[in-house]
Design a protein around this motif. Sequence first.
Motif, PDB file in Angstrom:
ATOM      1  N   GLY A 115       8.663 -23.866  22.687  1.00  0.00           N
ATOM      2  CA  GLY A 115       7.839 -23.097  21.744  1.00  0.00           C
ATOM      3  C   GLY A 115       8.455 -22.009  20.932  1.00  0.00           C
ATOM      4  N   LYS A 116       9.236 -21.151  21.780  1.00  0.00           N
ATOM      5  CA  LYS A 116      10.084 -20.301  20.741  1.00  0.00           C
ATOM      6  C   LYS A 116      11.064 -20.947  19.981  1.00  0.00           C
ATOM      7  CE  LYS A 116       9.538 -16.594  23.989  1.00  0.00           C
ATOM      8  NZ  LYS A 116      10.081 -15.669  25.113  1.00  0.00           N
ATOM      9  N   ALA A 117      11.785 -21.810  20.566  1.00  0.00           N
ATOM     10  CA  ALA A 117      12.629 -22.719  19.565  1.00  0.00           C
ATOM     11  C   ALA A 117      11.882 -23.331  18.214  1.00  0.00           C
ATOM     12  CB  ALA A 117      13.241 -23.868  20.264  1.00  0.00           C
ATOM     13  N   PHE A 118      10.699 -23.616  18.367  1.00  0.00           N
ATOM     14  CA  PHE A 118       9.963 -24.524  17.257  1.00  0.00           C
ATOM     15  C   PHE A 118       9.140 -23.555  16.414  1.00  0.00           C
ATOM     16  CE2 PHE A 118      11.067 -28.239  19.346  1.00  0.00           C
ATOM     17  CZ  PHE A 118      11.546 -29.186  18.594  1.00  0.00           C
ATOM     18  N   GLU A 119       9.234 -22.082  16.667  1.00  0.00           N
ATOM     19  CA  GLU A 119       8.263 -21.174  16.198  1.00  0.00           C
ATOM     20  C   GLU A 119       8.829 -21.117  14.578  1.00  0.00           C
ATOM     21  OE1 GLU A 119       8.366 -16.478  16.669  1.00  0.00           O
ATOM     22  OE2 GLU A 119       7.541 -17.637  18.550  1.00  0.00           O
ATOM     23  N   GLY A 120       7.532 -21.061  13.973  1.00  0.00           N
ATOM     24  CA  GLY A 120       8.051 -21.202  12.205  1.00  0.00           C
ATOM     25  C   GLY A 120       8.164 -22.552  11.705  1.00  0.00           C
ATOM     26  N   GLU A 121       8.515 -23.733  12.367  1.00  0.00           N
ATOM     27  CA  GLU A 121       8.762 -25.042  12.021  1.00  0.00           C
ATOM     28  C   GLU A 121       7.687 -25.642  11.433  1.00  0.00           C
ATOM     29  OE1 GLU A 121      11.904 -26.528  11.699  1.00  0.00           O
ATOM     30  OE2 GLU A 121      12.378 -24.422  11.973  1.00  0.00           O
ATOM     31  N   ALA A 122       6.416 -25.570  11.934  1.00  0.00           N
ATOM     32  CA  ALA A 122       5.275 -26.094  11.341  1.00  0.00           C
ATOM     33  C   ALA A 122       5.207 -25.649   9.729  1.00  0.00           C
ATOM     34  CB  ALA A 122       4.206 -25.834  11.884  1.00  0.00           C
ATOM     35  N   GLU A 123       5.302 -24.342   9.679  1.00  0.00           N
ATOM     36  CA  GLU A 123       5.076 -23.804   8.319  1.00  0.00           C
ATOM     37  C   GLU A 123       6.079 -24.228   7.598  1.00  0.00           C
ATOM     38  OE1 GLU A 123       5.125 -21.711  11.115  1.00  0.00           O
ATOM     39  OE2 GLU A 123       2.989 -21.117  11.195  1.00  0.00           O
ATOM     40  N   ARG A 124       7.454 -24.174   7.920  1.00  0.00           N
ATOM     41  CA  ARG A 124       8.540 -24.535   7.247  1.00  0.00           C
ATOM     42  C   ARG A 124       8.545 -26.096   6.597  1.00  0.00           C
ATOM     43  NH1 ARG A 124      13.275 -27.447   7.502  1.00  0.00           N
ATOM     44  NH2 ARG A 124      12.995 -27.881   9.678  1.00  0.00           N
ATOM     45  N   LEU A 125       7.906 -26.942   7.450  1.00  0.00           N
ATOM     46  CA  LEU A 125       7.690 -28.306   7.302  1.00  0.00           C
ATOM     47  C   LEU A 125       6.403 -28.672   6.360  1.00  0.00           C
ATOM     48  CD1 LEU A 125       9.139 -29.937  10.618  1.00  0.00           C
ATOM     49  CD2 LEU A 125      10.086 -29.951   8.173  1.00  0.00           C
ATOM     50  N   GLY A 126       5.374 -27.563   6.249  1.00  0.00           N
ATOM     51  CA  GLY A 126       4.215 -27.799   5.384  1.00  0.00           C
ATOM     52  C   GLY A 126       2.783 -28.382   6.468  1.00  0.00           C
ATOM     53  N   LEU A 127       3.223 -28.314   7.517  1.00  0.00           N
ATOM     54  CA  LEU A 127       2.300 -28.821   8.427  1.00  0.00           C
ATOM     55  C   LEU A 127       1.170 -27.826   8.848  1.00  0.00           C
ATOM     56  CD1 LEU A 127       4.695 -30.628  11.258  1.00  0.00           C
ATOM     57  CD2 LEU A 127       3.510 -31.498   9.103  1.00  0.00           C
ATOM     58  N   GLU A 128       0.001 -27.886   8.297  1.00  0.00           N
ATOM     59  CA  GLU A 128      -1.172 -27.093   8.489  1.00  0.00           C
ATOM     60  C   GLU A 128      -2.053 -27.748   9.384  1.00  0.00           C
ATOM     61  OE1 GLU A 128      -2.923 -26.402   4.638  1.00  0.00           O
ATOM     62  OE2 GLU A 128      -0.998 -25.950   3.817  1.00  0.00           O
ATOM     63  N   ASN A 129      -2.293 -28.781   9.885  1.00  0.00           N
ATOM     64  CA  ASN A 129      -2.984 -29.255  10.735  1.00  0.00           C
ATOM     65  C   ASN A 129      -2.454 -30.627  11.860  1.00  0.00           C
ATOM     66  OD1 ASN A 129      -3.860 -31.598   9.246  1.00  0.00           O
ATOM     67  ND2 ASN A 129      -5.168 -30.427   8.036  1.00  0.00           N
ATOM     68  N   ASP A 130      -3.314 -31.147  12.655  1.00  0.00           N
ATOM     69  CA  ASP A 130      -3.008 -32.014  13.382  1.00  0.00           C
ATOM     70  C   ASP A 130      -2.884 -33.626  12.381  1.00  0.00           C
ATOM     71  OD1 ASP A 130      -3.292 -30.806  15.671  1.00  0.00           O
ATOM     72  OD2 ASP A 130      -5.267 -31.597  16.399  1.00  0.00           O
ATOM     73  N   ASP A 131      -3.651 -33.568  11.321  1.00  0.00           N
ATOM     74  CA  ASP A 131      -3.415 -34.898  10.376  1.00  0.00           C
ATOM     75  C   ASP A 131      -2.005 -34.698   9.805  1.00  0.00           C
ATOM     76  OD1 ASP A 131      -6.082 -35.785  11.147  1.00  0.00           O
ATOM     77  OD2 ASP A 131      -6.940 -34.853   9.529  1.00  0.00           O
ATOM     78  N   ASP A 132      -1.639 -33.605   9.556  1.00  0.00           N
ATOM     79  CA  ASP A 132      -0.354 -33.537   8.872  1.00  0.00           C
ATOM     80  C   ASP A 132       0.790 -33.968   9.847  1.00  0.00           C
ATOM     81  OD1 ASP A 132      -1.308 -32.548   6.638  1.00  0.00           O
ATOM     82  OD2 ASP A 132      -1.082 -30.388   6.966  1.00  0.00           O
ATOM     83  N   VAL A 133       0.671 -33.566  11.050  1.00  0.00           N
ATOM     84  CA  VAL A 133       1.722 -33.906  12.058  1.00  0.00           C
ATOM     85  C   VAL A 133       1.742 -35.403  12.314  1.00  0.00           C
ATOM     86  CG1 VAL A 133       2.173 -33.591  14.570  1.00  0.00           C
ATOM     87  CG2 VAL A 133       1.487 -31.609  13.186  1.00  0.00           C
TER      88      VAL A 133
END
Length: 91
Positions: free
Chosen positions: A53-71
């Motif tokens: 969790g700590k290693a991936f902190e901020g990655e969603a924002e960096r990749l522009g992932l805002e919700n489950d559908d984006d993932v």
Amino acid sequence: MELAKVTTKGQVTIPIAIRKRLGIKNGDKLLFMEKPEGIVMVNPTMMALEKIGKAFEGEAERLGLENDDDVVTMIKEVRKENWVKRNAGNA
């Protein structure tokens, strides 16, 4: 504070309140670590998840992932890219 007794075989029954707090289930393994404040017992699975969790902190924002559908969309795109790479020479 909880108290446990050590058997002649070195076994300890971990009090239920502690097992629940650590998320320990039947068959789980425990990790004993020596720290300056003493010996600490942790659930290695939970510790690994926290590190991930700590290693991936901020990655969603960096990749522009805002919700489950984006993932889900990203996963489908990556799978498609990998399939194309693997099968490029077979066409």
